[in-house]
Design a protein around this motif. Structure first.
Motif, PDB file in Angstrom:
ATOM      1  N   SER A  40       1.052  -1.242   0.007  1.00 42.69           N
ATOM      2  CA  SER A  40       0.089   0.064   0.023  1.00 42.69           C
ATOM      3  C   SER A  40       0.737   1.330  -0.134  1.00 42.69           C
ATOM      4  O   SER A  40       0.488   2.305  -0.437  1.00 42.69           O
ATOM      5  CB  SER A  40      -0.906  -0.040   1.118  1.00 42.69           C
ATOM      6  OG  SER A  40      -0.145  -0.069   2.547  1.00 42.69           O
ATOM      7  N   ARG A  45       3.100   6.383  -2.564  1.00 48.17           N
ATOM      8  CA  ARG A  45       4.233   6.848  -3.126  1.00 48.17           C
ATOM      9  C   ARG A  45       3.866   7.406  -4.571  1.00 48.17           C
ATOM     10  O   ARG A  45       4.022   8.374  -5.414  1.00 48.17           O
ATOM     11  CB  ARG A  45       5.485   5.979  -3.369  1.00 48.17           C
ATOM     12  CG  ARG A  45       6.140   5.877  -2.012  1.00 48.17           C
ATOM     13  CD  ARG A  45       7.015   4.657  -2.035  1.00 48.17           C
ATOM     14  NE  ARG A  45       7.423   4.470  -0.522  1.00 48.17           N
ATOM     15  CZ  ARG A  45       8.853   4.748  -0.235  1.00 48.17           C
ATOM     16  NH1 ARG A  45       9.663   5.467  -1.064  1.00 48.17           N
ATOM     17  NH2 ARG A  45       9.145   4.664   0.936  1.00 48.17           N
ATOM     18  N   ARG A 116      -6.210   9.271   1.316  1.00 58.03           N
ATOM     19  CA  ARG A 116      -6.734   8.072   1.861  1.00 58.03           C
ATOM     20  C   ARG A 116      -7.837   7.570   1.629  1.00 58.03           C
ATOM     21  O   ARG A 116      -8.016   6.036   1.114  1.00 58.03           O
ATOM     22  CB  ARG A 116      -6.495   8.219   3.556  1.00 58.03           C
ATOM     23  CG  ARG A 116      -5.256   8.715   4.213  1.00 58.03           C
ATOM     24  CD  ARG A 116      -4.954   8.455   5.581  1.00 58.03           C
ATOM     25  NE  ARG A 116      -4.667   7.016   5.685  1.00 58.03           N
ATOM     26  CZ  ARG A 116      -3.247   6.484   5.454  1.00 58.03           C
ATOM     27  NH1 ARG A 116      -2.385   7.574   5.343  1.00 58.03           N
ATOM     28  NH2 ARG A 116      -2.939   5.254   5.536  1.00 58.03           N
ATOM     29  N   ARG A 137       0.524   0.957   6.786  1.00 53.81           N
ATOM     30  CA  ARG A 137       0.421   1.406   8.136  1.00 53.81           C
ATOM     31  C   ARG A 137      -0.798   1.310   8.798  1.00 53.81           C
ATOM     32  O   ARG A 137      -0.815   1.404  10.089  1.00 53.81           O
ATOM     33  CB  ARG A 137       0.667   2.945   7.906  1.00 53.81           C
ATOM     34  CG  ARG A 137       1.987   3.246   7.213  1.00 53.81           C
ATOM     35  CD  ARG A 137       3.069   2.941   8.090  1.00 53.81           C
ATOM     36  NE  ARG A 137       4.370   3.543   7.751  1.00 53.81           N
ATOM     37  CZ  ARG A 137       5.183   3.197   6.465  1.00 53.81           C
ATOM     38  NH1 ARG A 137       4.538   2.199   5.793  1.00 53.81           N
ATOM     39  NH2 ARG A 137       6.072   3.645   6.125  1.00 53.81           N
ATOM     40  N   ASP A 138      -1.777   1.055   7.936  1.00 53.48           N
ATOM     41  CA  ASP A 138      -3.358   1.071   8.580  1.00 53.48           C
ATOM     42  C   ASP A 138      -4.210  -0.209   7.996  1.00 53.48           C
ATOM     43  O   ASP A 138      -5.197  -0.067   7.889  1.00 53.48           O
ATOM     44  CB  ASP A 138      -4.195   2.421   8.100  1.00 53.48           C
ATOM     45  CG  ASP A 138      -4.186   2.741   6.670  1.00 53.48           C
ATOM     46  OD1 ASP A 138      -3.602   1.978   5.965  1.00 53.48           O
ATOM     47  OD2 ASP A 138      -5.063   3.323   6.272  1.00 53.48           O
ATOM     48  N   ARG A 187       9.631  10.890   9.715  1.00 56.93           N
ATOM     49  CA  ARG A 187       8.742  10.235   9.157  1.00 56.93           C
ATOM     50  C   ARG A 187       7.798   9.511  10.178  1.00 56.93           C
ATOM     51  O   ARG A 187       6.573   9.516   9.925  1.00 56.93           O
ATOM     52  CB  ARG A 187       9.135   9.242   8.006  1.00 56.93           C
ATOM     53  CG  ARG A 187       7.819   9.261   7.182  1.00 56.93           C
ATOM     54  CD  ARG A 187       8.210   8.243   5.758  1.00 56.93           C
ATOM     55  NE  ARG A 187       9.295   8.741   5.178  1.00 56.93           N
ATOM     56  CZ  ARG A 187      10.245   8.036   4.087  1.00 56.93           C
ATOM     57  NH1 ARG A 187       9.465   6.709   3.935  1.00 56.93           N
ATOM     58  NH2 ARG A 187      11.129   8.402   3.578  1.00 56.93           N
ATOM     59  N   ARG A 194      -0.443  12.212  12.719  1.00 57.78           N
ATOM     60  CA  ARG A 194      -1.409  12.606  11.933  1.00 57.78           C
ATOM     61  C   ARG A 194      -2.745  12.217  12.370  1.00 57.78           C
ATOM     62  O   ARG A 194      -2.821  11.294  13.257  1.00 57.78           O
ATOM     63  CB  ARG A 194      -1.206  12.154  10.540  1.00 57.78           C
ATOM     64  CG  ARG A 194      -1.605  10.672  10.320  1.00 57.78           C
ATOM     65  CD  ARG A 194      -1.266  10.103   8.743  1.00 57.78           C
ATOM     66  NE  ARG A 194      -1.463   8.903   8.589  1.00 57.78           N
ATOM     67  CZ  ARG A 194      -0.687   7.898   8.055  1.00 57.78           C
ATOM     68  NH1 ARG A 194       0.215   8.473   7.267  1.00 57.78           N
ATOM     69  NH2 ARG A 194      -0.849   6.703   7.984  1.00 57.78           N
TER      70      ARG A 194
END
Ligand code: DC
Length: 233
Positions: A40, A45, A116, A137-138, A187, A194
């Motif tokens: 993902s 990117r 997202r 990440r999620d 990062r 966030r």
């Protein structure tokens, strides 16, 4: 039962910070299980790269959300090792996407809710039989909250910087260890703080600290967790 876990293709999610080994481990797991693989991060990117190429501002949320929804990106999986090449408007961008500049841009666009949202269904569409290993990440918190096994991979920032350094050097890129460590730490802070889908383990995720662990051992650990989580499969 419609909509229950059993009538859907199984998913193993691997979330964690950059350099935790997720990418390599996910690809090996997918190959071992004969499942599909979702990188993902490459989608974020690719949004960032496409935006740069179109001269868009990286904080124009509305325009970036539209771009994410209609992103002309394609994954081509190698017959030999299952490793994906990534095409953006038919241009092979696999190498440029892995660069640090693109990673920093991706982290910026990934903080925008519209981006997202724009990538959500595209990611879910990867879930097809016989199964999916999803790296991000999620993955366990937002994209596949009903995943069959959720792993959160971690490692110290120093170890992650060393791994990234080696990876980039092996690809012939010119990088410095100190600047990689700084980049990783900033990062991490941006991805963890966030507001939307911050980097954090799902409540039902199993955390595996890979500091000092060889890739093979990480893979074996997760295969054993999968065997436990899916008896008889
Ligand atoms: O895993 P990666 O380094 O390719 O990810 C690039 C950036 O995209 C990273 O800064 C965080 C973001 N990302 C995200 O927010 N959610 C994901 N599921 C995957 C990546």
């Amino acid at each position: 039962m419609p909509g229950s876990k059993t009538d859907r293709a199984p998913v193993i999610t691997l979330d964690g910070p950059g350099g935790s080994g997720k990418g390599t481990v996910s690809l090996i797991l997918a190959r071992r299980l004969g499942w599909h693989f979702l990188d993902s991060g490459a989608l974020y990117r690719a949004v960032a790269l496409a935006a740069r190429r179109r001269g868009m501002k990286l904080d124009d949320e509305e325009a970036l959300g539209r771009l994410a929804l209609a992103l002309p990106v394609q994954f081509k999986y190698s017959e030999i090792n299952g490793s994906p090449s990534i095409l953006l408007e038919k241009d092979d961008v696999t190498l440029v996407l892995r660069g640090e500049a693109c990673g920093a841009d991706a982290s910026q666009v990934a903080a925008l809710p519209a981006v997202r949202e724009g990538l959500l269904e595209r990611q879910r569409a990867f879930r097809t039989a016989p199964g999916l290993v999803a790296d991000g990440r999620d993955m366990g918190t937002v994209v596949f909250p009903d995943a069959d096994l959720k792993i959160f991979l971690t490692a110290t920032p120093e170890e992650r910087a060393r791994r990234r350094y080696k990876q980039l050097k092996d690809k012939g890129m010119d990088v410095s260890l100190v600047s990689l460590l700084e980049e990783i730490e900033s990062r991490d802070a941006r991805d963890s703080n966030r507001e939307v889908a911050p980097l954090k383990p799902a409540e039902d995720a199993i955390t595996v600290d890979t500091t000092g662990m060889a890739i093979d051992r990480v893979v074996e650990t997760i295969m054993a967790l999968w065997a436990e989580a899916s008896p008889g499969r």
